[in-house]
Design a protein around this motif. Structure first.
Motif, PDB file in Angstrom:
ATOM      1  N   GLY A  23       4.640  14.696  11.367  1.00 25.18           N
ATOM      2  CA  GLY A  23       3.354  15.384  11.275  1.00 25.18           C
ATOM      3  C   GLY A  23       3.173  16.266  10.060  1.00 25.18           C
ATOM      4  O   GLY A  23       2.122  16.875   9.879  1.00 25.18           O
ATOM      5  N   ILE A  24       4.206  16.370   9.204  1.00 29.01           N
ATOM      6  CA  ILE A  24       4.123  17.166   7.978  1.00 29.01           C
ATOM      7  C   ILE A  24       3.920  16.224   6.793  1.00 29.01           C
ATOM      8  O   ILE A  24       4.597  15.196   6.680  1.00 29.01           O
ATOM      9  CB  ILE A  24       5.407  17.996   7.751  1.00 29.01           C
ATOM     10  N   ARG A  25       2.993  16.578   5.906  1.00 26.32           N
ATOM     11  CA  ARG A  25       2.762  15.791   4.694  1.00 26.32           C
ATOM     12  C   ARG A  25       3.083  16.626   3.453  1.00 26.32           C
ATOM     13  O   ARG A  25       2.581  17.742   3.300  1.00 26.32           O
ATOM     14  CB  ARG A  25       1.310  15.303   4.636  1.00 26.32           C
ATOM     15  N   ILE A  26       3.922  16.047   2.606  1.00 33.36           N
ATOM     16  CA  ILE A  26       4.368  16.729   1.384  1.00 33.36           C
ATOM     17  C   ILE A  26       4.056  15.824   0.194  1.00 33.36           C
ATOM     18  O   ILE A  26       4.385  14.633   0.209  1.00 33.36           O
ATOM     19  CB  ILE A  26       5.885  17.011   1.428  1.00 33.36           C
ATOM     20  N   LEU A  27       3.444  16.393  -0.835  1.00 30.78           N
ATOM     21  CA  LEU A  27       3.151  15.653  -2.056  1.00 30.78           C
ATOM     22  C   LEU A  27       4.061  16.165  -3.169  1.00 30.78           C
ATOM     23  O   LEU A  27       4.079  17.353  -3.468  1.00 30.78           O
ATOM     24  CB  LEU A  27       1.679  15.850  -2.446  1.00 30.78           C
ATOM     25  N   ILE A  28       4.863  15.249  -3.717  1.00 27.55           N
ATOM     26  CA  ILE A  28       5.689  15.605  -4.876  1.00 27.55           C
ATOM     27  C   ILE A  28       4.856  15.315  -6.119  1.00 27.55           C
ATOM     28  O   ILE A  28       4.542  14.163  -6.423  1.00 27.55           O
ATOM     29  CB  ILE A  28       6.998  14.793  -4.931  1.00 27.55           C
ATOM     30  N   ASP A  29       4.467  16.348  -6.814  1.00 26.97           N
ATOM     31  CA  ASP A  29       3.618  16.287  -8.003  1.00 26.97           C
ATOM     32  C   ASP A  29       2.208  15.797  -7.665  1.00 26.97           C
ATOM     33  O   ASP A  29       1.982  15.149  -6.643  1.00 26.97           O
ATOM     34  CB  ASP A  29       4.242  15.427  -9.111  1.00 26.97           C
ATOM     35  N   CYS A  30       1.292  16.147  -8.535  1.00 24.10           N
ATOM     36  CA  CYS A  30      -0.118  15.788  -8.322  1.00 24.10           C
ATOM     37  C   CYS A  30      -0.743  15.603  -9.697  1.00 24.10           C
ATOM     38  O   CYS A  30      -1.552  16.402 -10.152  1.00 24.10           O
ATOM     39  CB  CYS A  30      -0.821  16.889  -7.526  1.00 24.10           C
ATOM     40  N   GLY A  31      -0.290  14.527 -10.373  1.00 29.15           N
ATOM     41  CA  GLY A  31      -0.614  14.349 -11.780  1.00 29.15           C
ATOM     42  C   GLY A  31      -1.893  13.581 -12.053  1.00 29.15           C
ATOM     43  O   GLY A  31      -2.403  12.848 -11.212  1.00 29.15           O
ATOM     44  N   GLN A  32      -2.360  13.759 -13.270  1.00 25.18           N
ATOM     45  CA  GLN A  32      -3.557  13.078 -13.753  1.00 25.18           C
ATOM     46  C   GLN A  32      -3.146  11.809 -14.485  1.00 25.18           C
ATOM     47  O   GLN A  32      -2.141  11.787 -15.197  1.00 25.18           O
ATOM     48  CB  GLN A  32      -4.296  14.021 -14.703  1.00 25.18           C
ATOM     49  N   PHE A  33      -3.911  10.734 -14.293  1.00 27.73           N
ATOM     50  CA  PHE A  33      -3.661   9.495 -15.035  1.00 27.73           C
ATOM     51  C   PHE A  33      -4.216   9.629 -16.441  1.00 27.73           C
ATOM     52  O   PHE A  33      -5.316  10.147 -16.651  1.00 27.73           O
ATOM     53  CB  PHE A  33      -4.329   8.308 -14.337  1.00 27.73           C
ATOM     54  N   GLN A  34      -3.458   9.123 -17.411  1.00 29.90           N
ATOM     55  CA  GLN A  34      -3.882   9.119 -18.813  1.00 29.90           C
ATOM     56  C   GLN A  34      -3.686   7.712 -19.371  1.00 29.90           C
ATOM     57  O   GLN A  34      -3.005   6.887 -18.778  1.00 29.90           O
ATOM     58  CB  GLN A  34      -3.052  10.124 -19.622  1.00 29.90           C
ATOM     59  N   GLY A  35      -4.270   7.456 -20.537  1.00 29.51           N
ATOM     60  CA  GLY A  35      -4.033   6.164 -21.183  1.00 29.51           C
ATOM     61  C   GLY A  35      -5.174   5.191 -21.031  1.00 29.51           C
ATOM     62  O   GLY A  35      -6.336   5.549 -21.244  1.00 29.51           O
ATOM     63  N   VAL A  36      -4.857   3.944 -20.638  1.00 27.37           N
ATOM     64  CA  VAL A  36      -5.866   2.893 -20.588  1.00 27.37           C
ATOM     65  C   VAL A  36      -6.947   3.226 -19.569  1.00 27.37           C
ATOM     66  O   VAL A  36      -6.713   3.947 -18.593  1.00 27.37           O
ATOM     67  CB  VAL A  36      -5.234   1.513 -20.261  1.00 27.37           C
ATOM     68  N   LYS A  37      -8.133   2.666 -19.798  1.00 30.65           N
ATOM     69  CA  LYS A  37      -9.297   2.997 -18.981  1.00 30.65           C
ATOM     70  C   LYS A  37      -9.070   2.725 -17.497  1.00 30.65           C
ATOM     71  O   LYS A  37      -9.487   3.496 -16.632  1.00 30.65           O
ATOM     72  CB  LYS A  37     -10.514   2.208 -19.483  1.00 30.65           C
ATOM     73  N   THR A  38      -8.391   1.600 -17.183  1.00 29.69           N
ATOM     74  CA  THR A  38      -8.161   1.265 -15.768  1.00 29.69           C
ATOM     75  C   THR A  38      -7.339   2.337 -15.069  1.00 29.69           C
ATOM     76  O   THR A  38      -7.541   2.605 -13.876  1.00 29.69           O
ATOM     77  CB  THR A  38      -7.434  -0.091 -15.628  1.00 29.69           C
ATOM     78  N   LEU A  39      -6.429   2.984 -15.805  1.00 31.78           N
ATOM     79  CA  LEU A  39      -5.657   4.089 -15.226  1.00 31.78           C
ATOM     80  C   LEU A  39      -6.519   5.346 -15.119  1.00 31.78           C
ATOM     81  O   LEU A  39      -6.535   6.012 -14.085  1.00 31.78           O
ATOM     82  CB  LEU A  39      -4.417   4.388 -16.077  1.00 31.78           C
ATOM     83  N   ARG A  40      -7.247   5.667 -16.173  1.00 30.64           N
ATOM     84  CA  ARG A  40      -8.071   6.889 -16.160  1.00 30.64           C
ATOM     85  C   ARG A  40      -9.097   6.850 -15.031  1.00 30.64           C
ATOM     86  O   ARG A  40      -9.408   7.869 -14.428  1.00 30.64           O
ATOM     87  CB  ARG A  40      -8.779   7.082 -17.508  1.00 30.64           C
ATOM     88  N   GLU A  41      -9.591   5.667 -14.751  1.00 30.38           N
ATOM     89  CA  GLU A  41     -10.587   5.533 -13.683  1.00 30.38           C
ATOM     90  C   GLU A  41     -10.014   5.877 -12.307  1.00 30.38           C
ATOM     91  O   GLU A  41     -10.758   6.261 -11.396  1.00 30.38           O
ATOM     92  CB  GLU A  41     -11.166   4.112 -13.683  1.00 30.38           C
ATOM     93  N   LEU A  42      -8.685   5.756 -12.164  1.00 25.68           N
ATOM     94  CA  LEU A  42      -8.040   6.113 -10.892  1.00 25.68           C
ATOM     95  C   LEU A  42      -8.199   7.594 -10.569  1.00 25.68           C
ATOM     96  O   LEU A  42      -8.132   7.997  -9.407  1.00 25.68           O
ATOM     97  CB  LEU A  42      -6.550   5.750 -10.919  1.00 25.68           C
TER      98      LEU A  42
END
Length: 451
Positions: A23-42
């Motif tokens: 029942g516990i949710r942990i997120l390791i890092d919370c980064g931004q996508f960079q680079g090609v457009k298909t990644l940035r759109e994520l």
């Protein structure tokens, strides 16, 4: 226990790994996508779970590809705690506010000059949204156990990548999960070597340079050669740099060259407000790096520090040969673009690339020999000399990554390889299997595993 790879899988950006346990949710890092457009759109897509259901974010370090999606997370309902070291908190604050400011400025510019494909260009997040992240931070000390839940603990330990950067050991359900974060080099100019894990049932290892070795060249000699050749031709040297740690490493090497009388008396300019603020973080966190205080003071005195954009314009139009260190490191935004608009078309200019360039970034395109690049919707012909100094990367190479696994006293059930492009992941997997006989898995984006 479930592990879901939301980012940083099959790519070096957008790092996000979700752990669900009892029942516990942990997120390791919370980064931004960079680079090609298909990644940035994520970056515009929703997470596969509601942010309001995530209890904790554990942040390995403050680079944009590891913390840059936090404003979206908070804006979409995250109310939990973000654990990190004190330098990481300071760096993340700098980077998030700077990123938000740049995005607001670029959206305004796109709307004013009508070069966006959207009817109204919007920033991924605003400065106000970035500021709302800050109250969620909780500072921890390295090597001390943090109790997240009666049955879940975490320990952060130095990973050597940038100031404050850590690997994270997470203990839950009688298993030990080790998240490497970004691993630094064993012989970095400023950072101490990474702490190697001694135990781990499941290892999550970054693979940025999994398929290559850094050249054993003399970095100072390379800098000396490029600077002197360019100055002799009456040109300007532009060093696109990550504002945190790389900028300071380059400053330190240039200061040494100046003291040794190996480079000329010309202006040496730091034009990155974030990089200047990062200098204060170095001053306030002596135990995290090797730079003695008196050398730090002397180093800073050598450089002209520019914060105000009017000084940037003045420096751009100063025809005198000079060395400019400006963000961003992958030439994706920031003030380095203003310098390149002016100088990229001049054959006497030298651009020195000093860090990893993700697929689709301007930096990667320049390294691959692009004849022109787009800046703010306009094409610019590339006539400048483009040089790379690989020895200045803040990422460990293949040997460093293999060495990081060398102290494990048990055989992990699985090693998940993340934060790398396809060839790097494949080659590192083969090398780990060959050297340690560990089972390696290369997860796909969005893939989930039961542990």
């Amino acid at each position: 226990m479930k592990i879901k790879f939301i980012g940083g899988a099959g790519t070096v950006t957008g790092s996000k790994t979700l752990i669900e346990s009892n029942g516990i949710r942990i997120l390791i890092d919370c980064g931004q996508f960079q680079g090609v457009k298909t990644l940035r759109e994520l970056n515009w897509e929703l997470l596969p779970v509601l942010p309001s259901t995530i209890d904790f974010v554990l942040l390995t370090h403050g680079h944009l590809d590891h913390c840059g999606w936090l404003p979206r997370l908070v804006n979409q309902g995250f109310k939990g705690k973000i654990y990190c070291t004190s330098p990481t908190k300071d760096i993340a604050k700098l980077i998030l506010l700077d990123s938000a400011k740049i995005q607001e400025e670029e959206a305004n510019k796109a709307n004013k000059e009508h070069y966006s494909k959207h009817e109204i260009a919007e920033p991924l997040y605003t400065v106000l949204q970035a500021e709302k992240v800050l109250p969620h931070f909780r500072v921890i000390k390295p090597n001390e156990q943090i109790v997240l839940d009666p049955e879940i603990t975490a320990v952060f330990s130095n990973s050597g990548h940038i100031i404050g950067a850590c690997s994270i050991e997470l203990c839950l359900e009688n298993k030990i999960l080790v998240f490497s974060g970004d691993i630094g080099r064993d012989n970095d100019v400023l950072m101490y070597p990474p702490t190697k894990p001694v135990r781990g049932d499941y290892i999550f290892l970054e693979s940025t340079y999994g398929d290559r070795l850094h050249p054993q060249t003399d970095v100072k000699e390379e800098l000396e050669k490029y600077i002197n050749n360019t100055v002799n031709n009456g040109g300007t040297i532009i060093i696109p740099s990550f504002a945190v740690e790389r900028a300071q490493s380059v400053m330190y090497l240039l200061w040494q060259l100046k003291v040794e009388g190996r480079i000329p008396e010309i202006p040496y300019v730091i034009d990155t407000p974030m990089g200047i603020s990062a200098l204060e973080i170095f001053a306030n966190n002596q135990k995290w790096h090797k730079l003695p205080e008196q050398e730090y003071v002397a180093m800073c005195a050598m450089f002209t520090l520019i914060s105000d954009y009017s000084e940037t314009i003045e420096t751009i139009y100063n025809k005198q040969p000079k060395v400019i260190i400006a963000a961003s490191g992958m030439i994706t935004g920031g003030r380095v673009l203003s310098y390149l608009e002016r100088y990229i078309g001049m054959p006497e200019t030298t651009v020195i690339i000093i860090g990893y360039q993700a697929e689709g970034t301007r930096g990667r395109k320049l390294l691959e020999g692009a004849s022109d690049i787009k800046i703010y919707g306009k094409q610019y012909e590339v006539k400048a000399n483009i040089n790379e100094i690989e020895g200045l990367s803040a990422h460990g190479d293949q040997n460093d990554l293999l060495n990081w696994l060398s102290q494990l006293q048990n055989k992990p059930s699985k090693v998940f390889l993340v934060h790398g492009e396809n060839e790097a992941l494949k080659v590192l997997s083969e090398k780990i299997n060959e050297k340690y006989h560990f089972e390696c898995i290369i997860p796909l984006m969005g893939q989930e595993f039961d542990l």
